[in-house]
Scaffold this active site. Structure first.
Site, PDB file in Angstrom:
ATOM      1  N   ARG A  61       0.913  -1.328   0.058  1.00 63.49           N
ATOM      2  CA  ARG A  61      -0.009   0.001   0.006  1.00 63.49           C
ATOM      3  C   ARG A  61       0.721   1.401   0.004  1.00 63.49           C
ATOM      4  NH1 ARG A  61      -3.771  -3.621   2.733  1.00 63.49           N
ATOM      5  NH2 ARG A  61      -2.719  -3.175   4.763  1.00 63.49           N
ATOM      6  N   GLU A  98       3.011 -10.102  13.992  1.00 65.74           N
ATOM      7  CA  GLU A  98       1.946 -10.736  15.426  1.00 65.74           C
ATOM      8  C   GLU A  98       2.093 -12.172  15.099  1.00 65.74           C
ATOM      9  OE1 GLU A  98      -1.844  -9.041  15.244  1.00 65.74           O
ATOM     10  OE2 GLU A  98      -2.305  -9.921  17.010  1.00 65.74           O
TER      11      GLU A  98
HETATM   12  P1  AMP Z   1       2.834  -2.111  11.803  1.00 67.80           P
HETATM   13  O1  AMP Z   1       3.926  -2.805  11.054  1.00 67.80           O
HETATM   14  O2  AMP Z   1       2.156  -2.838  12.757  1.00 67.80           O
HETATM   15  O3  AMP Z   1       2.932  -0.663  11.816  1.00 67.80           O
HETATM   16  O4  AMP Z   1       1.767  -2.319  10.395  1.00 67.80           O
HETATM   17  C1  AMP Z   1       1.958  -1.604   9.373  1.00 67.80           C
HETATM   18  C2  AMP Z   1       1.464  -2.315   8.132  1.00 67.80           C
HETATM   19  O5  AMP Z   1       0.320  -3.342   8.189  1.00 67.80           O
HETATM   20  C3  AMP Z   1       1.099  -1.285   6.967  1.00 67.80           C
HETATM   21  O6  AMP Z   1       1.770  -1.508   5.868  1.00 67.80           O
HETATM   22  C4  AMP Z   1      -0.206  -1.506   6.967  1.00 67.80           C
HETATM   23  O7  AMP Z   1      -0.632  -1.642   5.743  1.00 67.80           O
HETATM   24  C5  AMP Z   1      -0.866  -2.805   7.627  1.00 67.80           C
HETATM   25  N1  AMP Z   1      -1.744  -2.568   8.741  1.00 67.80           N
HETATM   26  C6  AMP Z   1      -1.391  -2.689   9.966  1.00 67.80           C
HETATM   27  N2  AMP Z   1      -2.534  -2.550  10.775  1.00 67.80           N
HETATM   28  C7  AMP Z   1      -3.647  -1.914   9.855  1.00 67.80           C
HETATM   29  C8  AMP Z   1      -4.903  -1.530   9.933  1.00 67.80           C
HETATM   30  N3  AMP Z   1      -5.750  -1.422  11.404  1.00 67.80           N
HETATM   31  N4  AMP Z   1      -5.597  -1.226   8.795  1.00 67.80           N
HETATM   32  C9  AMP Z   1      -5.068  -1.325   7.717  1.00 67.80           C
HETATM   33  N5  AMP Z   1      -3.978  -1.568   7.456  1.00 67.80           N
HETATM   34  C10 AMP Z   1      -3.239  -2.135   8.731  1.00 67.80           C
END
Ligand code: AMP
Length: 176
Positions: A61, A98
Site C-alpha cells: 500500500r 504478530e
Molecule cells: P505495523 O508494522 O504494525 O505498523 O503495521 C503496518 C502495516 O500493516 C502497514 O503496511 C499497513 O498497511 C498494515 N496495517 C496494520 N494495521 C492495519 C490496520 N488497522 N488497517 C489497515 N492496515 C493495517
C-alpha cells in the site's frame, strides 16, 4: 480541504483480516479525485522544500501514493518489497509480525550517500514494518531519511520504536 473530511472518507472495517483488528480501508478515500488530489497537495506541501531525491515505498500500500508524490517532488521512486520479488542484488531485513516473521528487501544499488529519502507507507500501527524499512534504508548510507504515513493509529504507539531525532509525519490520525 480539511483533514477531518479526508479522515471521514476512510472506511473502518471491524474484525478484518482477523478478530480485534479495526482495518482502515483507504480505497474509499482514493475513489474520489477531489480527495486524492487534496491528499497529494498536502503531502507535497510538507516535503517540497526538503530536497528529497528518492521516495521509498513499502509493498504494497506504499505503492499507491509513493510514486504519485515522487512525481510531484521530481524525485525517483524505490520499491521496498517482500522477500523474493526483487530481481537484482538486495539487502534484507527480518522483522517480527504478530504471527511469525517477515522479510523485506531493497535493491543494493537503489540508494546511495547522496540521497535524501522519504520513506512512505499507508499506515503506522505497531511500527514494526516501518522500523525494518528504516534500518534497511539506513544500511545504504543515505544522507537523510524522512518518514511519512497517510494514517497513524496513535494508541498503538508505533512512534516509540524510533529515536526522537527521526522526523515522522502522518496526515490522518485515529486513536485506534
Ligand atoms: P505495523 O508494522 O504494525 O505498523 O503495521 C503496518 C502495516 O500493516 C502497514 O503496511 C499497513 O498497511 C498494515 N496495517 C496494520 N494495521 C492495519 C490496520 N488497522 N488497517 C489497515 N492496515 C493495517
Amino acid at each position: 480541504m480539511d483533514i477531518q473530511t479526508l479522515a471521514a472518507a476512510v472506511r473502518n472495517i471491524p474484525d478484518f483480516p482477523e478478530k480485534g483488528i479495526q482495518f482502515k480501508d483507504i480505497t474509499t478515500l482514493f475513489q474520489s479525485g477531489e480527495y486524492l488530489s487534496s491528499l497529494s497537495d498536502i503531502m507535497y506541501e510538507r516535503y517540497k522544500d526538503k530536497g528529497v531525491t528518492k521516495v521509498a515505498g513499502i509493498e504494497s500500500r506504499g505503492f499507491f501514493m509513493g510514486p504519485a508524490l515522487a512525481i510531484r517532488l521530481h524525485a525517483g521512486f524505490v520499491p521496498i518489497r517482500k522477500f523474493g520479488k526483487l530481481p537484482s542484488e538486495t539487502i534484507e531485513e527480518k522483522y517480527l509480525k504478530e504471527y511469525g516473521e517477515d522479510i523485506i528487501e531493497i535493491h543494493k544499488d537503489a540508494l546511495n550517500e547522496n540521497d535524501i529519502v522519504l520513506l512512505h507507507d499507508d499506515l503506522l500501527a505497531t511500527g514494526g514494518t516501518m522500523a525494518a524499512a528504516y534500518s534497511l534504508v539506513k544500511k545504504l548510507g543515505v544522507k537523510k531519511i524522512y518518514i511519512n504515513f497517510l494514517i497513524e493509529l496513535e494508541n498503538l504507539k508505533g512512534r516509540a520504536l524510533f529515536n526522537d531525532d527521526v522526523e515522522i509525519d502522518s496526515i490522518i490520525k485515529f486513536e485506534i
